[in-house]
Design an enzyme around this catalytic site. Structure first.
Site, short mmCIF file in Angstrom:
data_model
loop_
_atom_site.label_atom_id
_atom_site.label_comp_id
_atom_site.label_asym_id
_atom_site.label_seq_id
_atom_site.Cartn_x
_atom_site.Cartn_y
_atom_site.Cartn_z
N SER A 89 0.54 -1.17 0.03
CA SER A 89 0.04 0.04 -0.05
C SER A 89 0.80 1.22 -0.01
O SER A 89 0.27 2.36 -0.07
CB SER A 89 -0.85 0.02 1.20
OG SER A 89 -0.29 0.19 2.51
N LYS A 156 0.42 4.74 6.52
CA LYS A 156 -0.18 5.78 5.86
C LYS A 156 0.34 7.07 5.89
O LYS A 156 1.23 7.44 6.69
CB LYS A 156 -1.66 5.80 5.85
CG LYS A 156 -2.34 4.41 5.81
CD LYS A 156 -2.32 3.75 4.87
CE LYS A 156 -3.12 2.48 4.83
NZ LYS A 156 -2.80 1.39 3.80
#
Length: 285
Positions: A89, A156
């Site tokens: 990701s 993230k």
């Protein structure tokens, strides 16, 4: 010669006079007494040395190990912690099984994550989609004190902070924050930035202002990241309980270094691409 009364605490006991060989006191110093006085410091030094004997090697090793463990726990709790990347990701900057270090000092004393920071945070609830293998044996012990990378967290990039409105996307596929398009090309995966697996929104979505104490986060690999977009409520869906926000209290710290594999070692810092973003969203018509 008089004899003092036994048990008298104030009695002064006199030593017998030393006579010369011919029975007369010639006043010469006693050589033996001088020798005893000179030897006394040497004897005391030897006794002190015996009292300061070193610990056996095994005891010193146990002591040093204990100190090292305490320091490791303190460092993990207050300063630095190791993690690994469990998915794709955050590609291309961070790839699966990369080892990273997270520092916590930046968010002390009221400091909050800023737009552009790469952060590690605890699962807000239902964000982790797969079971990660837990470390076993010695690795499990080391993970408890921060000496072995741990899972169970997400990594993230912060896109929006308190009060921000995030929108997707302009004609070039760029995210807009408070109406300002952000050029993320220096770190984002080479594909349309608005793409997002499982979001259901395509390139047309917009958030409400980020609530106080919350963050809006995205993965750098926008086509394969289960991030804040995947937890937004669809327009028209009633009784939606999902939330795209990450509580700042769940943030462990800011990623500052990629440490393994060795050939990928690098510093990780805020790229500064959000510097021109205004503090407030544009006024609504």
């Amino acid at each position: 010669m008089t004899t003092d009364a036994p048990g008298d605490p104030e009695a002064i006991h006199e030593a017998p006079e030393a006579d010369s060989a011919d029975g007369r006191d010639d006043g010469a110093p006693d050589a033996a007494a001088d020798g005893d006085e000179a030897a006394a410091p040497v004897t005391k030094a030897r006794d002190d040395a015996k009292e300061r004997k070193h610990l056996p090697v095994w005891q010193e090793s146990v002591l040093l190990l204990g100190i090292a463990l305490v320091l490791a726990v303190v460092i993990k709790t207050f300063f630095v912690q190791a993690f690994y990347i469990p998915s794709e990701s955050m590609e291309p900057g961070l790839i699966r099984n990369d080892r990273i270090l997270v520092q916590k000092v930046s968010y002390w004393f009221g400091g909050d994550p800023a737009r552009g920071d790469v952060v590690v945070f605890e699962d807000p609830g239902g964000w982790l989609t797969g079971e990660e293998p837990a470390p076993t044996g010695l690795a499990n012990v080391l993970s408890k004190i921060g000496l072995y990378p741990t899972g169970g967290h997400l990594v993230k990039r912060v896109i929006g902070t308190e009060g921000d409105v995030i929108e997707c996307c302009d004609d070039e596929g760029r995210i807009l924050v408070n109406g300002e398009p952000v050029d993320e090309s220096i770190y984002i995966a080479k594909r349309r930035q608005c793409a997002g697996q499982g979001t259901g929104f395509g390139c047309e979505w917009k958030t409400e202002p980020v609530p106080e104490g919350k963050l809006f986060v995205l993965g750098d690999n926008r086509g394969s990241s289960s991030d804040s977009r995947a937890h937004m409520c669809q327009e028209g869906v009633e009784n939606c309980t999902k939330s795209p926000w990450v509580d700042t209290d769940l943030v462990v710290g800011k990623v500052f270094s990629l440490v393994w594999p060795q050939d990928r070692w690098d510093w990780i810092s805020n790229p500064g691409v959000f510097d021109d973003v205004p503090d407030d969203p544009p006024a609504q018509d």
